[in-house]
Design a protein around this motif. Structure first.
Motif, short mmCIF file in Angstrom:
data_model
loop_
_atom_site.label_atom_id
_atom_site.label_comp_id
_atom_site.label_asym_id
_atom_site.label_seq_id
_atom_site.Cartn_x
_atom_site.Cartn_y
_atom_site.Cartn_z
N LYS A 52 0.87 -1.18 0.00
CA LYS A 52 0.00 0.00 0.00
C LYS A 52 0.90 1.23 0.00
O LYS A 52 1.72 1.40 0.89
CB LYS A 52 -0.88 0.03 1.25
CG LYS A 52 -1.90 -1.08 1.35
CD LYS A 52 -3.02 -0.96 0.37
CE LYS A 52 -4.01 0.09 0.76
NZ LYS A 52 -5.12 0.22 -0.18
N HIS A 53 0.74 2.07 -1.00
CA HIS A 53 1.54 3.29 -1.08
C HIS A 53 0.69 4.52 -0.78
O HIS A 53 1.12 5.64 -0.99
CB HIS A 53 2.20 3.40 -2.45
CG HIS A 53 3.13 2.27 -2.73
ND1 HIS A 53 4.32 2.08 -2.05
CD2 HIS A 53 3.03 1.21 -3.57
CE1 HIS A 53 4.91 1.00 -2.48
NE2 HIS A 53 4.15 0.44 -3.41
N GLY A 54 -0.48 4.29 -0.29
CA GLY A 54 -1.39 5.36 0.05
C GLY A 54 -2.79 4.81 0.16
O GLY A 54 -3.05 3.66 -0.18
N PHE A 55 -3.68 5.64 0.65
CA PHE A 55 -5.06 5.25 0.85
C PHE A 55 -5.96 6.30 0.22
O PHE A 55 -5.71 7.50 0.35
CB PHE A 55 -5.38 5.11 2.34
CG PHE A 55 -4.66 3.97 3.00
CD1 PHE A 55 -5.29 2.75 3.14
CD2 PHE A 55 -3.36 4.11 3.45
CE1 PHE A 55 -4.64 1.68 3.72
CE2 PHE A 55 -2.69 3.04 4.03
CZ PHE A 55 -3.32 1.83 4.16
N THR A 56 -7.00 5.85 -0.44
CA THR A 56 -7.96 6.79 -1.03
C THR A 56 -8.80 7.40 0.09
O THR A 56 -8.87 6.87 1.21
CB THR A 56 -8.89 6.07 -2.02
OG1 THR A 56 -9.71 5.14 -1.29
CG2 THR A 56 -8.11 5.35 -3.12
N ASP A 57 -9.45 8.51 -0.22
CA ASP A 57 -10.35 9.11 0.75
C ASP A 57 -11.44 8.12 1.16
O ASP A 57 -11.84 8.06 2.33
CB ASP A 57 -10.99 10.38 0.19
CG ASP A 57 -10.02 11.55 0.13
OD1 ASP A 57 -9.00 11.52 0.85
OD2 ASP A 57 -10.29 12.49 -0.65
N GLN A 58 -11.92 7.32 0.20
CA GLN A 58 -12.96 6.35 0.50
C GLN A 58 -12.45 5.27 1.46
O GLN A 58 -13.18 4.85 2.36
CB GLN A 58 -13.49 5.68 -0.79
CG GLN A 58 -14.25 6.61 -1.70
CD GLN A 58 -13.34 7.48 -2.58
OE1 GLN A 58 -12.12 7.31 -2.62
NE2 GLN A 58 -13.93 8.44 -3.26
N GLU A 59 -11.21 4.83 1.29
CA GLU A 59 -10.64 3.84 2.20
C GLU A 59 -10.52 4.42 3.61
O GLU A 59 -10.89 3.76 4.59
CB GLU A 59 -9.26 3.38 1.71
CG GLU A 59 -9.32 2.45 0.52
CD GLU A 59 -7.94 2.14 -0.04
OE1 GLU A 59 -7.70 0.96 -0.32
OE2 GLU A 59 -7.11 3.07 -0.19
N VAL A 60 -10.01 5.63 3.72
CA VAL A 60 -9.86 6.25 5.03
C VAL A 60 -11.23 6.45 5.67
O VAL A 60 -11.42 6.18 6.87
CB VAL A 60 -9.08 7.58 4.95
CG1 VAL A 60 -9.00 8.25 6.31
CG2 VAL A 60 -7.68 7.33 4.39
N ASP A 61 -12.21 6.89 4.89
CA ASP A 61 -13.58 7.03 5.42
C ASP A 61 -14.07 5.70 5.98
O ASP A 61 -14.67 5.65 7.06
CB ASP A 61 -14.55 7.50 4.33
CG ASP A 61 -14.37 8.96 3.97
OD1 ASP A 61 -13.70 9.70 4.73
OD2 ASP A 61 -14.88 9.36 2.90
N PHE A 62 -13.84 4.61 5.25
CA PHE A 62 -14.25 3.28 5.71
C PHE A 62 -13.60 2.96 7.06
O PHE A 62 -14.25 2.42 7.96
CB PHE A 62 -13.87 2.23 4.67
CG PHE A 62 -14.10 0.82 5.14
CD1 PHE A 62 -15.37 0.27 5.14
CD2 PHE A 62 -13.03 0.04 5.58
CE1 PHE A 62 -15.59 -1.03 5.58
CE2 PHE A 62 -13.24 -1.26 6.01
CZ PHE A 62 -14.51 -1.80 6.02
N TYR A 63 -12.33 3.29 7.22
CA TYR A 63 -11.61 2.94 8.45
C TYR A 63 -12.03 3.78 9.65
O TYR A 63 -11.99 3.29 10.78
CB TYR A 63 -10.10 3.06 8.24
CG TYR A 63 -9.56 1.99 7.31
CD1 TYR A 63 -9.81 0.65 7.55
CD2 TYR A 63 -8.85 2.33 6.17
CE1 TYR A 63 -9.35 -0.33 6.69
CE2 TYR A 63 -8.38 1.35 5.31
CZ TYR A 63 -8.63 0.03 5.57
OH TYR A 63 -8.18 -0.94 4.72
#
Length: 173
Positions: A52-63
């Motif tokens: 993982k070289h980064g996280f999308t806004d949607q992924e961070v929202d999910f977390y």
């Protein structure tokens, strides 16, 4: 039943420090991203089974946006230089009836201090209170630290080794 944002406990780690275990909050977005930034590529690979070289806004929202019913997430917070710092996290997501899949991450500088085991104890308590009977996880075969956390949990454990992962089932009752 524990409500989202209300879960809070304190534990003493192996090194004598006090860690707070609490429900993740939407406001933890920056702290979570900072913790990820302190986590090596290898540790992230062990958690996500991919680089993982980064996280999308949607992924961070999910977390960070969890309902504390079907998706429960906790963070481990230590005081560092007088400031609270998220150093790890764990979550479960309810799947098949009575079961939930768990996942853990601890930043590299705080691994080996017992944070994963503490997070597991709290997730187990929450899962039992929610009426779940088992927690499951897939762990990379070389992730010996996580396998040890599960193996020393005191719970009934079933493992199934496959070439790419070890499937763990922890019995809660």
């Amino acid at each position: 039943m524990v409500q989202a944002g209300n879960y809070l406990a304190s534990e003493i780690l192996r090194d004598g420090r006090t860690v707070k275990i609490r429900a993740i909050r939407t406001a933890d977005r920056a702290g979570l991203l900072a913790a990820i930034g302190r986590t090596s590529d290898q540790s992230l690979y062990r958690r996500f089974f991919t680089f993982k070289h980064g996280f999308t806004d949607q992924e961070v929202d999910f977390y960070v946006n969890v309902d504390f019913v079907s998706h429960v997430a906790l963070v481990a917070v230590l005081e560092e230089d007088g400031q609270p710092v998220i150093v790890g996290g764990a979550r479960y997501i309810v799947g098949p009836p009575g079961q939930a899949e768990v996942a853990f991450a601890v930043d590299d500088g705080h691994q080996g201090k017992g944070i994963g085991a503490v997070l597991l104890r709290h997730l187990v308590s929450l899962a039992r209170n929610a009426g779940l009977s088992a927690l499951t996880a897939d762990v990379l075969p070389n992730n010996t630290a996580m396998l040890k956390v599960f193996g020393t949990s005191g719970l009934g454990i079933t493992t199934r080794r496959e070439p790419d992962a070890t499937h763990i089932v922890l019995q809660l009752s």
